[in-house]
Design an enzyme around this catalytic site. Structure first.
Site, PDB file in Angstrom:
ATOM      1  N   ALA A  35       7.446  15.012  23.943  1.00  0.00           N
ATOM      2  CA  ALA A  35       8.582  15.631  23.248  1.00  0.00           C
ATOM      3  C   ALA A  35       8.102  16.791  22.374  1.00  0.00           C
ATOM      4  O   ALA A  35       7.077  16.688  21.713  1.00  0.00           O
ATOM      5  CB  ALA A  35       9.288  14.593  22.381  1.00  0.00           C
ATOM      6  N   ASP A  36       8.867  17.887  22.404  1.00  0.00           N
ATOM      7  CA  ASP A  36       8.586  18.971  21.469  1.00  0.00           C
ATOM      8  C   ASP A  36       9.594  18.894  20.325  1.00  0.00           C
ATOM      9  O   ASP A  36      10.397  17.959  20.267  1.00  0.00           O
ATOM     10  CB  ASP A  36       8.610  20.331  22.175  1.00  0.00           C
ATOM     11  CG  ASP A  36       9.962  20.657  22.802  1.00  0.00           C
ATOM     12  OD1 ASP A  36      10.993  20.107  22.363  1.00  0.00           O
ATOM     13  OD2 ASP A  36       9.987  21.481  23.735  1.00  0.00           O
ATOM     14  N   SER A  37       9.563  19.844  19.416  1.00  0.00           N
ATOM     15  CA  SER A  37      10.431  19.751  18.240  1.00  0.00           C
ATOM     16  C   SER A  37      11.913  19.808  18.611  1.00  0.00           C
ATOM     17  O   SER A  37      12.737  19.135  17.998  1.00  0.00           O
ATOM     18  CB  SER A  37      10.089  20.836  17.219  1.00  0.00           C
ATOM     19  OG  SER A  37      10.144  22.110  17.818  1.00  0.00           O
ATOM     20  N   ASP A  39      13.204  18.689  21.476  1.00  0.00           N
ATOM     21  CA  ASP A  39      13.496  17.364  22.042  1.00  0.00           C
ATOM     22  C   ASP A  39      13.731  16.351  20.932  1.00  0.00           C
ATOM     23  O   ASP A  39      14.661  15.542  21.002  1.00  0.00           O
ATOM     24  CB  ASP A  39      12.319  16.867  22.904  1.00  0.00           C
ATOM     25  CG  ASP A  39      12.140  17.664  24.176  1.00  0.00           C
ATOM     26  OD1 ASP A  39      13.137  18.144  24.743  1.00  0.00           O
ATOM     27  OD2 ASP A  39      10.979  17.794  24.608  1.00  0.00           O
TER      28      ASP A  39
END
Length: 79
Positions: A35-37, A39
């Protein structure tokens, strides 16, 4: 696992487009689940909408693992 974890697991799998079986309480959002920010933001929003809890931004930023989110949501629901 309990019903709350299953709901969280389903939301995470849906948002990150990964298999539910890969998601455990000890899974790291960034490291294990990719997950990125953005997400993470979308996940927090989905959790708030689906589980009826409010998660302050500063608290959401502290979520490193699924367990962090689970513990917070569980404590909020028991209030």
């Amino acid at each position: 696992m309990d019903e709350l974890f299953e709901k969280i697991q389903k939301l995470i799998a849906e948002k990150l487009e990964i298999d539910e079986s890969k998601i455990t309480l000890d899974s790291s959002f960034r490291g294990d689940l990719g997950a990125d920010s953005l997400d993470t933001y979308e996940l927090v929003y989905a959790i708030e909408e689906n589980l009826g809890v409010s998660i302050p931004d500063e608290k959401a930023n502290e979520f490193e693992t699924v367990r962090d989110a689970y513990d917070f949501i569980k404590s909020e629901q028991s209030k």
